[in-house]
Design a protein around this motif. Structure first.
Motif, mmCIF file in Angstrom:
data_model
loop_
_atom_site.group_PDB
_atom_site.id
_atom_site.type_symbol
_atom_site.label_atom_id
_atom_site.label_comp_id
_atom_site.label_asym_id
_atom_site.label_seq_id
_atom_site.Cartn_x
_atom_site.Cartn_y
_atom_site.Cartn_z
ATOM 1 N N ALA B 29 0.837 -1.206 0.000
ATOM 2 C CA ALA B 29 0.000 0.000 0.000
ATOM 3 C C ALA B 29 0.870 1.253 0.000
ATOM 4 C CB ALA B 29 -0.921 -0.014 1.216
ATOM 5 N N GLU B 30 1.935 1.201 0.787
ATOM 6 C CA GLU B 30 2.844 2.339 0.872
ATOM 7 C C GLU B 30 3.518 2.595 -0.488
ATOM 8 O OE1 GLU B 30 5.624 2.146 4.207
ATOM 9 O OE2 GLU B 30 7.061 3.298 3.014
ATOM 10 N N LEU B 31 3.941 1.517 -1.138
ATOM 11 C CA LEU B 31 4.610 1.646 -2.435
ATOM 12 C C LEU B 31 3.686 2.311 -3.456
ATOM 13 C CD1 LEU B 31 7.288 0.724 -3.988
ATOM 14 C CD2 LEU B 31 5.857 -1.096 -4.914
ATOM 15 N N GLY B 36 2.984 5.861 -6.858
ATOM 16 C CA GLY B 36 1.958 5.920 -7.897
ATOM 17 C C GLY B 36 1.812 7.279 -8.571
ATOM 18 N N PRO B 37 1.732 8.368 -7.786
ATOM 19 C CA PRO B 37 1.505 9.676 -8.412
ATOM 20 C C PRO B 37 2.584 10.041 -9.433
ATOM 21 C CG PRO B 37 1.088 9.808 -6.059
ATOM 22 C CD PRO B 37 1.663 8.447 -6.314
ATOM 23 N N ARG B 38 3.851 9.797 -9.095
ATOM 24 C CA ARG B 38 4.941 10.108 -10.014
ATOM 25 C C ARG B 38 4.812 9.280 -11.297
ATOM 26 N NH1 ARG B 38 10.411 11.759 -9.979
ATOM 27 N NH2 ARG B 38 9.610 13.281 -8.529
ATOM 28 N N LEU B 39 4.505 8.003 -11.118
ATOM 29 C CA LEU B 39 4.405 7.119 -12.295
ATOM 30 C C LEU B 39 3.233 7.524 -13.193
ATOM 31 C CD1 LEU B 39 5.158 3.673 -10.630
ATOM 32 C CD2 LEU B 39 6.714 5.113 -11.957
ATOM 33 N N LEU B 40 2.176 7.990 -12.556
ATOM 34 C CA LEU B 40 1.011 8.415 -13.340
ATOM 35 C C LEU B 40 1.380 9.619 -14.222
ATOM 36 C CD1 LEU B 40 -1.874 7.407 -13.660
ATOM 37 C CD2 LEU B 40 -2.609 9.102 -11.980
ATOM 38 N N VAL B 41 2.184 10.526 -13.690
ATOM 39 C CA VAL B 41 2.630 11.682 -14.484
ATOM 40 C C VAL B 41 3.478 11.212 -15.665
ATOM 41 C CG1 VAL B 41 3.950 13.828 -14.463
ATOM 42 C CG2 VAL B 41 2.586 13.214 -12.476
ATOM 43 N N VAL B 42 4.344 10.236 -15.406
ATOM 44 C CA VAL B 42 5.177 9.678 -16.477
ATOM 45 C C VAL B 42 4.288 9.089 -17.576
ATOM 46 C CG1 VAL B 42 6.832 7.844 -17.053
ATOM 47 C CG2 VAL B 42 7.135 9.195 -14.960
ATOM 48 N N LEU B 43 3.304 8.312 -17.152
ATOM 49 C CA LEU B 43 2.420 7.652 -18.124
ATOM 50 C C LEU B 43 1.617 8.661 -18.940
ATOM 51 C CD1 LEU B 43 1.294 4.712 -15.858
ATOM 52 C CD2 LEU B 43 2.549 4.503 -18.005
ATOM 53 N N GLN B 44 1.262 9.771 -18.295
ATOM 54 C CA GLN B 44 0.473 10.788 -19.001
ATOM 55 C C GLN B 44 1.246 11.401 -20.165
ATOM 56 O OE1 GLN B 44 -0.520 13.008 -15.525
ATOM 57 N NE2 GLN B 44 -2.477 11.957 -15.226
ATOM 58 N N ARG B 45 2.544 11.318 -20.100
ATOM 59 C CA ARG B 45 3.329 11.855 -21.203
ATOM 60 C C ARG B 45 3.227 10.949 -22.443
ATOM 61 N NH1 ARG B 45 9.221 14.830 -21.072
ATOM 62 N NH2 ARG B 45 8.701 16.082 -22.865
ATOM 63 N N TYR B 46 2.898 9.696 -22.206
ATOM 64 C CA TYR B 46 2.830 8.731 -23.320
ATOM 65 C C TYR B 46 1.412 8.457 -23.771
ATOM 66 C CZ TYR B 46 7.718 7.930 -22.555
ATOM 67 O OH TYR B 46 9.064 8.128 -22.441
ATOM 68 N N ALA B 60 1.618 -1.754 -14.578
ATOM 69 C CA ALA B 60 3.009 -1.523 -14.178
ATOM 70 C C ALA B 60 3.256 -2.049 -12.763
ATOM 71 C CB ALA B 60 3.339 -0.036 -14.262
ATOM 72 N N PHE B 61 2.342 -1.747 -11.851
ATOM 73 C CA PHE B 61 2.538 -2.228 -10.479
ATOM 74 C C PHE B 61 2.471 -3.755 -10.411
ATOM 75 C CE2 PHE B 61 1.770 2.119 -8.720
ATOM 76 C CZ PHE B 61 2.890 2.171 -7.909
ATOM 77 N N ILE B 62 1.523 -4.325 -11.147
ATOM 78 C CA ILE B 62 1.420 -5.786 -11.113
ATOM 79 C C ILE B 62 2.703 -6.424 -11.648
ATOM 80 C CG2 ILE B 62 0.132 -7.799 -11.989
ATOM 81 C CD1 ILE B 62 -1.352 -6.049 -9.869
#
Ligand SMILES: [Zn+2]
Lengths: 87, 200
Positions: B29-31, B36-46, B60-62
């Protein structure tokens, strides 16, 4: 007859085609020499080469900015954690 | 795992990793909450669609959870997750139908019959230090990258921003190495033309 190399053997158009190969060190020695000779006589191509390199550096800079984050939806967090249990 | 701690991990990451590997629910849950928020920003670029980004984040998390046992700590946890997220974005993009894009030729420099450039323009006034200091400049570059035709934009992102190798990029996009090189050169040329309007 001995061949003489000079920068006019390539047009600016060809120089621009070769920019990437030149920067990657992939031009054969003869082409590299002609390329560099062309740069000594053609300020336009020098500008092009410099701005091409600047373009690369600027792209890289955009990746180094700290992104603005916002919290992710709670149901998404729960979905991810639930999916872990299923695998 | 060996006794010596992996070199690229911060102290708190070593602890978190141990908890994850022991199956600690709170650690997962902590991870997700913290990374998560940072990765979501990365994904939004693509990925332009919000739903796609969320689905890719889940994928990605799975895949990260599954790969935890194999993670050697040869990069930071953040870098490792970032790479996985980008890979997931690429898999999504590959599986989607390509929308039609403007031909790259529209963006490339134009030449006269004798091989000279049509509008050579002046040397750029911008310096690297200005760009580092100036948010607006970087925003302008970012917008210009986003204006590139999609398939070229992706190659530029992977090679010049993510700093993936030509080989990795070829594999992710299912292209030949030669094709990646040609397309990267065109993408940079096209971006240079767009930026030339501002800096030249
Ligand atoms: Zn020239």
């Amino acid at each position: 007859m001995a061949e003489t190399l000079d920068g006019t053997e390539l047009t600016c158009r060809q120089i621009i085609d070769f920019v990437q190969a030149y920067l990657d060190g992939e031009l054969p020695p003869r082409e590299q020499t002609i390329f560099e000779l062309h740069l000594t006589i053609c300020p336009d191509c020098v500008n092009y080469l410099q701005s091409y390199q600047a373009t690369q550096a600027l792209s890289k800079l955009t990746g180094e900015d700290e992104p603005t984050e916002s919290p992710i939806p709670v149901d998404l967090i729960q979905a991810i954690l639930a999916a872990r249990k299923k695998t | 795992m060996s006794d010596s701690p992996p070199t690229m991990l911060a102290g708190d990451e070593v602890v978190l990793l141990q908890r994850l590997r022991s199956g600690d629910d709170a650690a997962f849950a902590e991870l997700v909450q913290t990374r998560g928020p940072r990765l979501l920003v990365v994904l939004q670029r693509y990925l332009p669609q919000d739903q796609d980004c969320q689905d890719a984040l889940q994928e990605a998390f799975i895949s990260a959870f599954k790969a935890l046992a194999r993670f050697q700590g040869d990069s930071s946890l953040g870098t490792w997750l970032h790479r996985i997220a980008v890979n997931c974005a690429m898999m999504r993009i590959r599986s989607q139908k390509r929308s039609r894009e403007r031909p790259i030729e529209d963006y490339l420099p134009k030449f006269l019959a004798d091989g000279h450039r049509q509008n050579p323009g002046a040397a750029w006034a911008i310096t690297y230090d200005t760009a580092v200091a100036d948010n607006e400049t970087r925003e302008l570059v970012r917008q210009s990258i986003d204006a590139l035709p999609e398939s070229y934009r992706l190659i530029l992102l992977l090679r010049d921003i993510e700093e993936r190798t030509t080989e990795e990029t070829a594999e992710l996009l299912e292209l030949s190495v030669a094709n990646v090189k040609t397309r990267l050169h065109r993408a940079r040329q096209a971006l240079r033309e767009l930026l030339d309007q501002h800096f030249g």
